[in-house]
Design a protein around this motif. Structure first.
Motif, PDB file in Angstrom:
ATOM      1  N   ARG A 216       0.946  -1.368   0.167  1.00 22.72           N
ATOM      2  CA  ARG A 216      -0.023   0.047   0.002  1.00 22.72           C
ATOM      3  C   ARG A 216       0.887   1.417  -0.140  1.00 22.72           C
ATOM      4  NH1 ARG A 216      -4.744   1.646   4.516  1.00 22.72           N
ATOM      5  NH2 ARG A 216      -5.451   3.542   3.284  1.00 22.72           N
ATOM      6  N   MET A 220       0.913   4.026  -2.930  1.00 29.50           N
ATOM      7  CA  MET A 220       0.517   5.340  -2.921  1.00 29.50           C
ATOM      8  C   MET A 220       2.054   6.372  -3.239  1.00 29.50           C
ATOM      9  SD  MET A 220      -1.454   4.785   0.912  1.00 29.50           S
ATOM     10  CE  MET A 220      -2.053   6.586   1.003  1.00 29.50           C
ATOM     11  N   LYS A 226       1.702  10.192  -3.752  1.00 26.71           N
ATOM     12  CA  LYS A 226       1.861  11.172  -2.374  1.00 26.71           C
ATOM     13  C   LYS A 226       3.109  11.370  -1.686  1.00 26.71           C
ATOM     14  CE  LYS A 226      -3.213   9.623  -1.953  1.00 26.71           C
ATOM     15  NZ  LYS A 226      -4.203   9.034  -1.240  1.00 26.71           N
ATOM     16  N   GLU A 230       1.396  12.595   3.694  1.00 32.55           N
ATOM     17  CA  GLU A 230       0.039  12.231   3.145  1.00 32.55           C
ATOM     18  C   GLU A 230      -0.282  10.945   3.456  1.00 32.55           C
ATOM     19  OE1 GLU A 230      -0.422  15.408  -0.527  1.00 32.55           O
ATOM     20  OE2 GLU A 230       0.640  13.511  -0.833  1.00 32.55           O
ATOM     21  N   ILE A 231       0.830  10.119   3.215  1.00 30.01           N
ATOM     22  CA  ILE A 231       0.547   8.549   3.571  1.00 30.01           C
ATOM     23  C   ILE A 231       0.419   8.374   4.804  1.00 30.01           C
ATOM     24  CG2 ILE A 231       1.644   6.266   3.192  1.00 30.01           C
ATOM     25  CD1 ILE A 231       3.032   7.471   0.800  1.00 30.01           C
ATOM     26  N   LYS A 233      -0.537  10.334   7.108  1.00 35.57           N
ATOM     27  CA  LYS A 233      -1.928  10.844   7.684  1.00 35.57           C
ATOM     28  C   LYS A 233      -3.020   9.703   7.247  1.00 35.57           C
ATOM     29  CE  LYS A 233      -4.730  14.877   7.754  1.00 35.57           C
ATOM     30  NZ  LYS A 233      -4.961  16.260   7.154  1.00 35.57           N
ATOM     31  N   GLU A 234      -2.998   9.062   6.191  1.00 38.89           N
ATOM     32  CA  GLU A 234      -3.903   8.393   5.619  1.00 38.89           C
ATOM     33  C   GLU A 234      -4.099   7.237   6.279  1.00 38.89           C
ATOM     34  OE1 GLU A 234      -5.475   6.555   1.307  1.00 38.89           O
ATOM     35  OE2 GLU A 234      -4.595   8.752   1.292  1.00 38.89           O
ATOM     36  N   ILE A 235      -2.908   6.643   6.572  1.00 37.10           N
ATOM     37  CA  ILE A 235      -2.770   5.273   7.198  1.00 37.10           C
ATOM     38  C   ILE A 235      -3.080   5.349   8.699  1.00 37.10           C
ATOM     39  CG2 ILE A 235      -1.271   3.267   7.398  1.00 37.10           C
ATOM     40  CD1 ILE A 235       0.010   3.775   4.852  1.00 37.10           C
TER      41      ILE A 235
END
Length: 257
Positions: A216, A220, A226, A230-231, A233-235
């Protein structure tokens, strides 16, 4: 014609006569009076001029016999249209006439059709290039040629490229003991080469060895474009963890490949 021969259109070029300016003028006066024999002598006496001009076009791989005949047509036109009352040498008038006739022939017989305006610009650019090189004793730049002509640099470049003779993919560029290498052998498709196809398979196989989180992150990071922040924060993990997982995943992919 073979370049190492001295005959062209059945004419032995080593035996061509060269007329002096006074002889040319005498013959021109007789031609204007309708003397056909003088006209023939004047043509024969300027064949070496035609021969010297067609040497400029040898790089186009045209048949020299054809170019010589076309050049002779230009010579005849020059003889028939020359004004003996003007204080101008015949060769000064004849050379552009012969060149123009050859260029018209090449334009009309070219397999790739290019508009006349583009060709005219290209020929003017070539003339300007020769003049600048002669005056400055160095190879002129495209900018210098464009400035001399008062044209845009882009238009000059496009015009010169338009008259470049196409080269066959089967043109031999090297020959060793009968084993030729052609232009086609030196061309590769960077979009679908065997090397990229193999690398793509290897990369896909290496990706299968990663954990789901590593897959993942790699997708990303390098496919979605990204940032690590950003990664993270998303994960829902820290950026330091993303950096560490990314580094480990890349190391594993390198080893697999």
């Amino acid at each position: 014609m073979k370049y190492n021969k001295v005959e062209i259109c059945g004419v032995n070029t080593s035996e061509l006569v060269v007329l002096s300016d006074s002889e040319k003028r005498t013959l021109l006066l007789r031609v204007k009076e309708g003397d056909d024999k003088a006209r023939e002598e004047l043509i024969d006496g300027n064949l070496r001029l035609v021969l010297s001009i067609i040497q400029r076009f040898t790089g186009r791989r045209e048949n020299l016999d054809d170019l010589f005949q076309v050049g002779c047509i230009g010579l005849i036109k020059a003889i028939d249209n020359f004004n003996i009352d003007l204080d101008v040498k015949f060769s000064t008038y004849a050379v552009p006439m012969i060149i123009g006739e050859i260029r018209r022939y090449l334009r009309d017989n070219n397999s790739i059709r290019v508009s006349r305006s583009v060709r005219d610009l290209a020929y003017r650019a070539l003339q300007a290039k020769e003049e600048l090189a002669r005056n400055d004793f160095c190879e002129p730049t495209i900018e210098a040629i464009a400035n001399k002509l008062g044209e845009r640099k882009e238009d000059v470049v496009c015009a010169l490229e338009a008259i470049t003779e196409p080269i066959s993919l089967y043109e031999p560029i090297f020959n060793d003991s009968g084993d030729s290498i052609f232009i086609l052998d030196q061309i590769s498709d960077t979009n679908s080469s065997d090397e990229l196809w193999v690398e793509d398979i290897a990369l896909r196989e290496a990706m299968k060895k990663l954990t789901e989180r590593e897959k993942r992150i790699v997708n990303m990071r390098f496919y979605a474009g990204k940032t690590q922040s950003e990664i993270a924060k998303e994960i829902g993990i820290s950026q330091a963890q993303v950096s560490r997982l990314e580094k480990a995943a890349l190391e594993r992919i390198k080893k697999q490949i």
